[in-house]
Scaffold this motif. Sequence first.
Motif, PDB file in Angstrom:
ATOM      1  N   MET A   1      92.912 -19.029  81.001  1.00  0.00           N
ATOM      2  CA  MET A   1      91.758 -18.695  80.209  1.00  0.00           C
ATOM      3  C   MET A   1      90.946 -17.650  80.957  1.00  0.00           C
ATOM      4  O   MET A   1      90.873 -17.654  82.167  1.00  0.00           O
ATOM      5  CB  MET A   1      90.930 -19.934  79.912  1.00  0.00           C
ATOM      6  CG  MET A   1      91.674 -20.941  79.062  1.00  0.00           C
ATOM      7  SD  MET A   1      90.597 -22.095  78.228  1.00  0.00           S
ATOM      8  CE  MET A   1      91.825 -23.228  77.622  1.00  0.00           C
ATOM      9  N   THR A   2      90.300 -16.778  80.206  1.00  0.00           N
ATOM     10  CA  THR A   2      89.572 -15.663  80.796  1.00  0.00           C
ATOM     11  C   THR A   2      88.150 -16.069  81.171  1.00  0.00           C
ATOM     12  O   THR A   2      87.676 -17.151  80.843  1.00  0.00           O
ATOM     13  CB  THR A   2      89.500 -14.492  79.795  1.00  0.00           C
ATOM     14  OG1 THR A   2      88.679 -14.900  78.687  1.00  0.00           O
ATOM     15  CG2 THR A   2      90.882 -14.094  79.309  1.00  0.00           C
ATOM     16  N   ASN A   3      87.444 -15.151  81.842  1.00  0.00           N
ATOM     17  CA  ASN A   3      86.047 -15.407  82.190  1.00  0.00           C
ATOM     18  C   ASN A   3      85.197 -15.584  80.939  1.00  0.00           C
ATOM     19  O   ASN A   3      84.257 -16.371  80.935  1.00  0.00           O
ATOM     20  CB  ASN A   3      85.495 -14.276  83.058  1.00  0.00           C
ATOM     21  CG  ASN A   3      85.977 -14.394  84.493  1.00  0.00           C
ATOM     22  OD1 ASN A   3      86.350 -15.469  84.934  1.00  0.00           O
ATOM     23  ND2 ASN A   3      85.977 -13.286  85.202  1.00  0.00           N
ATOM     24  N   ASP A   4      85.505 -14.803  79.867  1.00  0.00           N
ATOM     25  CA  ASP A   4      84.785 -14.978  78.602  1.00  0.00           C
ATOM     26  C   ASP A   4      85.001 -16.387  78.077  1.00  0.00           C
ATOM     27  O   ASP A   4      84.081 -17.013  77.557  1.00  0.00           O
ATOM     28  CB  ASP A   4      85.238 -13.958  77.560  1.00  0.00           C
ATOM     29  CG  ASP A   4      84.762 -12.549  77.894  1.00  0.00           C
ATOM     30  OD1 ASP A   4      83.807 -12.413  78.682  1.00  0.00           O
ATOM     31  OD2 ASP A   4      85.347 -11.593  77.362  1.00  0.00           O
ATOM     32  N   GLY A  64      92.853 -21.853  73.679  1.00  0.00           N
ATOM     33  CA  GLY A  64      92.647 -20.419  73.534  1.00  0.00           C
ATOM     34  C   GLY A  64      93.277 -19.921  72.248  1.00  0.00           C
ATOM     35  O   GLY A  64      94.401 -20.287  71.920  1.00  0.00           O
ATOM     36  N   THR A  65      92.526 -19.114  71.522  1.00  0.00           N
ATOM     37  CA  THR A  65      93.030 -18.529  70.269  1.00  0.00           C
ATOM     38  C   THR A  65      92.782 -17.031  70.314  1.00  0.00           C
ATOM     39  O   THR A  65      91.765 -16.549  69.813  1.00  0.00           O
ATOM     40  CB  THR A  65      92.337 -19.152  69.031  1.00  0.00           C
ATOM     41  OG1 THR A  65      90.926 -18.997  69.182  1.00  0.00           O
ATOM     42  CG2 THR A  65      92.678 -20.617  68.885  1.00  0.00           C
ATOM     43  N   MET A  71      86.809 -25.692  70.960  1.00  0.00           N
ATOM     44  CA  MET A  71      86.914 -27.073  71.405  1.00  0.00           C
ATOM     45  C   MET A  71      87.773 -27.827  70.398  1.00  0.00           C
ATOM     46  O   MET A  71      87.529 -27.767  69.200  1.00  0.00           O
ATOM     47  CB  MET A  71      85.519 -27.712  71.503  1.00  0.00           C
ATOM     48  CG  MET A  71      85.540 -29.047  72.220  1.00  0.00           C
ATOM     49  SD  MET A  71      83.898 -29.685  72.630  1.00  0.00           S
ATOM     50  CE  MET A  71      83.495 -30.501  71.091  1.00  0.00           C
ATOM     51  N   THR A  72      88.786 -28.527  70.898  1.00  0.00           N
ATOM     52  CA  THR A  72      89.730 -29.212  70.017  1.00  0.00           C
ATOM     53  C   THR A  72      89.687 -30.728  70.133  1.00  0.00           C
ATOM     54  O   THR A  72      90.225 -31.420  69.270  1.00  0.00           O
ATOM     55  CB  THR A  72      91.173 -28.752  70.317  1.00  0.00           C
ATOM     56  OG1 THR A  72      91.454 -29.003  71.702  1.00  0.00           O
ATOM     57  CG2 THR A  72      91.353 -27.274  70.002  1.00  0.00           C
ATOM     58  N   ASP A  73      89.079 -31.247  71.192  1.00  0.00           N
ATOM     59  CA  ASP A  73      89.090 -32.696  71.379  1.00  0.00           C
ATOM     60  C   ASP A  73      87.944 -33.112  72.292  1.00  0.00           C
ATOM     61  O   ASP A  73      87.500 -32.344  73.143  1.00  0.00           O
ATOM     62  CB  ASP A  73      90.417 -33.150  71.996  1.00  0.00           C
ATOM     63  CG  ASP A  73      90.529 -34.670  72.118  1.00  0.00           C
ATOM     64  OD1 ASP A  73      90.180 -35.374  71.160  1.00  0.00           O
ATOM     65  OD2 ASP A  73      90.947 -35.144  73.185  1.00  0.00           O
ATOM     66  N   LEU A  74      87.506 -34.321  72.078  1.00  0.00           N
ATOM     67  CA  LEU A  74      86.523 -34.961  72.937  1.00  0.00           C
ATOM     68  C   LEU A  74      87.098 -36.338  73.236  1.00  0.00           C
ATOM     69  O   LEU A  74      87.409 -37.087  72.315  1.00  0.00           O
ATOM     70  CB  LEU A  74      85.187 -35.053  72.192  1.00  0.00           C
ATOM     71  CG  LEU A  74      83.982 -35.492  72.990  1.00  0.00           C
ATOM     72  CD1 LEU A  74      82.753 -34.766  72.478  1.00  0.00           C
ATOM     73  CD2 LEU A  74      83.785 -36.964  72.887  1.00  0.00           C
ATOM     74  N   SER A  75      87.291 -36.648  74.507  1.00  0.00           N
ATOM     75  CA  SER A  75      87.886 -37.920  74.919  1.00  0.00           C
ATOM     76  C   SER A  75      86.999 -38.594  75.945  1.00  0.00           C
ATOM     77  O   SER A  75      86.279 -37.926  76.690  1.00  0.00           O
ATOM     78  CB  SER A  75      89.260 -37.703  75.565  1.00  0.00           C
ATOM     79  OG  SER A  75      90.148 -37.099  74.674  1.00  0.00           O
TER      80      SER A  75
END
Length: 164
Positions: A1-4, A64-65, A71-75
Amino acid sequence: MTNDHNDIIRAHVAAVSSMLLGSRRLKPSVAILAGSALDLSARVQLGQIAKQTNVDMLHLAFEGTGDSVRMTDLSIIVARGNICWSQVDCRLWLPRTGSRAVILPQPHVRGGFRLAPGEIIHVDKKPADTDEGIARAETRLRRLVERGVDVTGQVEINDLALAA
């Protein structure tokens, strides 16, 4: 993943922290983690760490898209005694009053969870307006991420590169 991507992830961690804590300060006995989705092996490893350190964990998963990340999940991962509880695919729920958010597990799981400054607490009852509260929470989260939220003095956010 990038800094952005890291900036977006940090903004989500700050926003979720603010929604769950209100004005309270997070204590070292709770960790809010963020990164890639957790597979079974990673959940087991975090469970072992939670048990060894006596730290409750909230994990925000991101994907990343292209040029963005979402955000795809909260666990949650919580060790109590000799048992470690793990709930995946949780959602944030926000009351009409807009006070502190609650973590709702999947519909078949009893109750929900509150983030107290020093632990994740199980609440026996689910709210009646689940869908509306989830929609309110998603709207609030999006707004907080877009405008930013200052959690200085409440939560310390660190970027750590973990070895694969």
